[in-house]
Motif scaffolding. Structure first.
Motif, PDB file in Angstrom:
ATOM      1  N   CYS A 146      -0.841   4.323  -0.272  1.00 49.41           N
ATOM      2  CA  CYS A 146      -1.771   5.377   0.106  1.00 49.41           C
ATOM      3  C   CYS A 146      -2.927   4.734   0.867  1.00 49.41           C
ATOM      4  O   CYS A 146      -3.048   3.512   0.914  1.00 49.41           O
ATOM      5  CB  CYS A 146      -2.292   6.106  -1.132  1.00 49.41           C
ATOM      6  SG  CYS A 146      -3.211   5.033  -2.260  1.00 49.41           S
ATOM      7  N   PHE A 147      -3.768   5.566   1.429  1.00 49.52           N
ATOM      8  CA  PHE A 147      -4.993   5.050   2.028  1.00 49.52           C
ATOM      9  C   PHE A 147      -5.922   4.631   0.894  1.00 49.52           C
ATOM     10  O   PHE A 147      -5.855   5.171  -0.207  1.00 49.52           O
ATOM     11  CB  PHE A 147      -5.673   6.117   2.888  1.00 49.52           C
ATOM     12  CG  PHE A 147      -4.931   6.423   4.152  1.00 49.52           C
ATOM     13  CD1 PHE A 147      -4.908   5.511   5.195  1.00 49.52           C
ATOM     14  CD2 PHE A 147      -4.249   7.618   4.300  1.00 49.52           C
ATOM     15  CE1 PHE A 147      -4.228   5.787   6.368  1.00 49.52           C
ATOM     16  CE2 PHE A 147      -3.561   7.911   5.465  1.00 49.52           C
ATOM     17  CZ  PHE A 147      -3.554   6.987   6.503  1.00 49.52           C
TER      18      PHE A 147
ATOM     19  N   MET B 105       0.855  -1.192   0.000  1.00 48.30           N
ATOM     20  CA  MET B 105       0.000   0.000   0.000  1.00 48.30           C
ATOM     21  C   MET B 105       0.886   1.235   0.000  1.00 48.30           C
ATOM     22  O   MET B 105       1.830   1.326   0.765  1.00 48.30           O
ATOM     23  CB  MET B 105      -0.903  -0.004   1.239  1.00 48.30           C
ATOM     24  CG  MET B 105      -2.020  -1.003   1.141  1.00 48.30           C
ATOM     25  SD  MET B 105      -3.140  -0.948   2.557  1.00 48.30           S
ATOM     26  CE  MET B 105      -3.513   0.782   2.684  1.00 48.30           C
TER      27      MET B 105
ATOM     28  N   ASP C 243      -8.028  -1.492  -6.005  1.00 53.46           N
ATOM     29  CA  ASP C 243      -8.433  -0.739  -4.845  1.00 53.46           C
ATOM     30  C   ASP C 243      -8.604   0.712  -5.249  1.00 53.46           C
ATOM     31  O   ASP C 243      -7.978   1.196  -6.197  1.00 53.46           O
ATOM     32  CB  ASP C 243      -7.363  -0.828  -3.749  1.00 53.46           C
ATOM     33  CG  ASP C 243      -7.313  -2.202  -3.085  1.00 53.46           C
ATOM     34  OD1 ASP C 243      -8.392  -2.794  -2.873  1.00 53.46           O
ATOM     35  OD2 ASP C 243      -6.200  -2.655  -2.765  1.00 53.46           O
TER      36      ASP C 243
ATOM     37  N   TRP D 190      -7.466   6.840  -1.874  1.00 56.66           N
ATOM     38  CA  TRP D 190      -8.017   8.073  -1.340  1.00 56.66           C
ATOM     39  C   TRP D 190      -7.014   9.178  -1.608  1.00 56.66           C
ATOM     40  O   TRP D 190      -5.832   9.047  -1.336  1.00 56.66           O
ATOM     41  CB  TRP D 190      -8.253   7.958   0.161  1.00 56.66           C
ATOM     42  CG  TRP D 190      -8.698   9.248   0.776  1.00 56.66           C
ATOM     43  CD1 TRP D 190      -9.913   9.832   0.648  1.00 56.66           C
ATOM     44  CD2 TRP D 190      -7.922  10.119   1.603  1.00 56.66           C
ATOM     45  NE1 TRP D 190      -9.959  11.012   1.345  1.00 56.66           N
ATOM     46  CE2 TRP D 190      -8.738  11.206   1.944  1.00 56.66           C
ATOM     47  CE3 TRP D 190      -6.612  10.077   2.090  1.00 56.66           C
ATOM     48  CZ2 TRP D 190      -8.299  12.254   2.755  1.00 56.66           C
ATOM     49  CZ3 TRP D 190      -6.179  11.119   2.892  1.00 56.66           C
ATOM     50  CH2 TRP D 190      -7.015  12.195   3.218  1.00 56.66           C
TER      51      TRP D 190
ATOM     52  N   SER E 158      -6.387  13.232  -0.963  1.00 52.63           N
ATOM     53  CA  SER E 158      -6.807  14.403  -0.215  1.00 52.63           C
ATOM     54  C   SER E 158      -7.132  15.539  -1.170  1.00 52.63           C
ATOM     55  O   SER E 158      -6.385  15.828  -2.108  1.00 52.63           O
ATOM     56  CB  SER E 158      -5.691  14.826   0.742  1.00 52.63           C
ATOM     57  OG  SER E 158      -6.041  16.025   1.389  1.00 52.63           O
TER      58      SER E 158
ATOM     59  N   HIS F 156     -15.578  -4.704   3.819  1.00 50.45           N
ATOM     60  CA  HIS F 156     -15.284  -3.427   4.476  1.00 50.45           C
ATOM     61  C   HIS F 156     -16.396  -3.057   5.458  1.00 50.45           C
ATOM     62  O   HIS F 156     -16.128  -2.532   6.547  1.00 50.45           O
ATOM     63  CB  HIS F 156     -15.098  -2.311   3.445  1.00 50.45           C
ATOM     64  CG  HIS F 156     -13.746  -2.296   2.804  1.00 50.45           C
ATOM     65  ND1 HIS F 156     -12.583  -2.024   3.512  1.00 50.45           N
ATOM     66  CD2 HIS F 156     -13.364  -2.507   1.527  1.00 50.45           C
ATOM     67  CE1 HIS F 156     -11.548  -2.066   2.695  1.00 50.45           C
ATOM     68  NE2 HIS F 156     -11.992  -2.364   1.476  1.00 50.45           N
TER      69      HIS F 156
ATOM     70  N   ARG G  81      -9.043  -6.390   0.276  1.00 49.02           N
ATOM     71  CA  ARG G  81      -8.058  -6.119  -0.770  1.00 49.02           C
ATOM     72  C   ARG G  81      -7.785  -7.372  -1.601  1.00 49.02           C
ATOM     73  O   ARG G  81      -7.660  -7.303  -2.830  1.00 49.02           O
ATOM     74  CB  ARG G  81      -6.742  -5.620  -0.159  1.00 49.02           C
ATOM     75  CG  ARG G  81      -6.833  -4.220   0.421  1.00 49.02           C
ATOM     76  CD  ARG G  81      -5.455  -3.664   0.747  1.00 49.02           C
ATOM     77  NE  ARG G  81      -4.736  -3.437  -0.512  1.00 49.02           N
ATOM     78  CZ  ARG G  81      -3.419  -3.630  -0.653  1.00 49.02           C
ATOM     79  NH1 ARG G  81      -2.677  -4.051   0.360  1.00 49.02           N
ATOM     80  NH2 ARG G  81      -2.836  -3.398  -1.810  1.00 49.02           N
TER      81      ARG G  81
END
Length: 183
Positions: free
Chosen positions: A108-109, A106, A176, A179, A181, A122, A166
């Motif tokens: 990133c979120f 991963m 995936d 996210w 920002s 989830h 995932r």
């Protein structure tokens, strides 16, 4: 045999032993949320995951039923009280490690989503976190006895459900959703 007993019409419910508690008691809230989590896992399974993930989800459902029984058994010497053990936790950790090896790291979120099965996992993960908070609350009440492995199991299970979501996306060829920002 009738499914209704009318014994809960006064707002009380029975737990293991002869004790009756209010339906909004912390113990009832905790095992009720574990039951909700089990139902969420059943829904995830209905979306036809691959065999290995479905078998793991079935095993988790069995564990959750046992965990709920442990919460319904406040007697430290009770039949179900200590049924979740370190071996259950080790099995979750082994599954997390095996799945993580197959996934890209991963960077990133990620947002909950992707395939329907992963999305439902989830949802199960968030219910698991709520169950964990409720069990922590119960464990911190005076005169309550909650075995530590129950707390650890729920903590580890939420991690597994994230990795499982995932993995289910990966196996379905669904990326995936990162996210980003919005600054």
């Amino acid at each position: 045999m009738k499914i209704y007993t009318k014994t809960g019409d006064d707002g009380l419910t029975g737990i293991l032993g002869k004790k009756r508690l209010r339906k909004d008691d912390a113990r009832i809230e905790a095992y009720g949320t574990v039951d909700e989590l089990n139902a969420a896992m059943g829904l995830a399974r209905s979306f036809k995951m691959k065999a290995g993930e479905d078998e793991l989800a079935a095993r988790i459902q069995d564990d959750l039923f046992t965990l709920g029984a442990a919460l319904a058994d406040p007697d430290p010497q009770g039949r179900f009280h200590n049924q979740i053990t370190d071996a259950h936790i080790a099995r979750l950790e082994k599954a997390i490690d095996a799945m993580t090896e197959e996934l890209s790291p991963m960077r990133c979120f990620i947002l909950p989503g992707g395939s329907v099965a992963a999305s439902q996992l989830h949802v199960a993960r968030t219910i698991c976190r709520r169950a964990e908070r409720q069990v922590v609350h119960l464990a911190n009440l005076p005169d309550e006895n909650v075995p530590t492995p129950l707390l650890i199991y729920l903590n580890r299970l939420s991690d597994l459900l994230f990795v499982m979501a995932r993995t289910v996306n990966h196996l379905a060829g669904v990326a995936d959703v990162p996210w980003e920002s919005k600054k």
